[in-house]
Write a protein that holds these residues in place. Structure first.
Motif: not given
Length: 201
Positions: A96-97, A101-104, A143-144, A149-152
């Motif tokens: 994670s990084f 402003s987005v956490t991936r 992605v937050e 929070l979304t995921s794919e």
């Protein structure tokens, strides 16, 4: 985790170097042709390019990687060898990084590759080669953004380049060491230094 990964890799590499030395007198004038299968293990590093007008930083994640491949090689002239290879590899890619402003976050599952290679015999029992081909990396991306929070599951296509050395121990077994660099979509790249053992039929 990185120190522990490199400790395991150095131990494996040392064992293969010793085995290669023992195998030099056992294998003579090996042809390096025909079908083959192999297993590899080693250092695996993903790099995320975060460069933009505000930063020039890259983020990296190093883990232990392993995989399997099958290939076929044919002679071209007296010294050149050409071949094709299909492989699948795995690693503990969980990272994670912060990207502005987005956490991936990434949780990798597998990487498949279709490669071609061209090599030349070195002495009586070694083969040096260059390789290039297609790679596909599958990972779950989280992605937050703003508390949402979304995921794919994403598949990233890439170009893989490599160089390696095979040392024949017997007419049907060999040890190898290989460096690979893969450039994927979404500004992600991979570096690998692998060692392995293979069998020819």
């Amino acid at each position: 985790m990185k120190d522990e990964t490199m400790k395991h890799y150095h131990a494996i590499t040392a064992a293969i170097i010793v085995a290669s030395g023992l195998g030099v007198t056992a294998a003579h004038a090996e042809e390096f042709v025909g079908p083959r299968v192999e297993a590899t293990i080693g250092w695996n590093q993903l790099q995320f390019d975060l460069r933009n007008p505000q930063t020039s930083e890259n983020e990296t994640n190093s883990e232990l990687g392993w995989g399997f491949a099958a290939g076929y090689d044919v002679p071209i002239g007296s010294n050149l060898i050409a071949g094709v290879e299909a492989g699948i590899s795995f690693s503990d890619d969980e990272y994670s990084f912060e990207d502005g402003s987005v956490t991936r976050s990434y949780d990798g599952s597998r990487d498949i590759a279709l490669m071609g290679r061209l090599g030349t015999r070195i002495g009586n029992n070694a083969l040096g080669y260059l390789a290039a081909g297609y790679s596909n990396y599958r990972t779950d991306e989280f992605v937050e953004n703003g508390g949402i929070l979304t995921s794919e599951t994403v598949n990233l296509d890439g170009l893989r380049l490599g160089a390696g050395l095979e040392v024949a121990l017997t007419p049907s077994t060999y040890l190898k060491s290989e460096y690979r660099h893969t450039i994927y979509e979404d500004d992600i790249s991979r570096n690998e230094i692998l060692t392995g053992i293979g069998f020819r039929f």
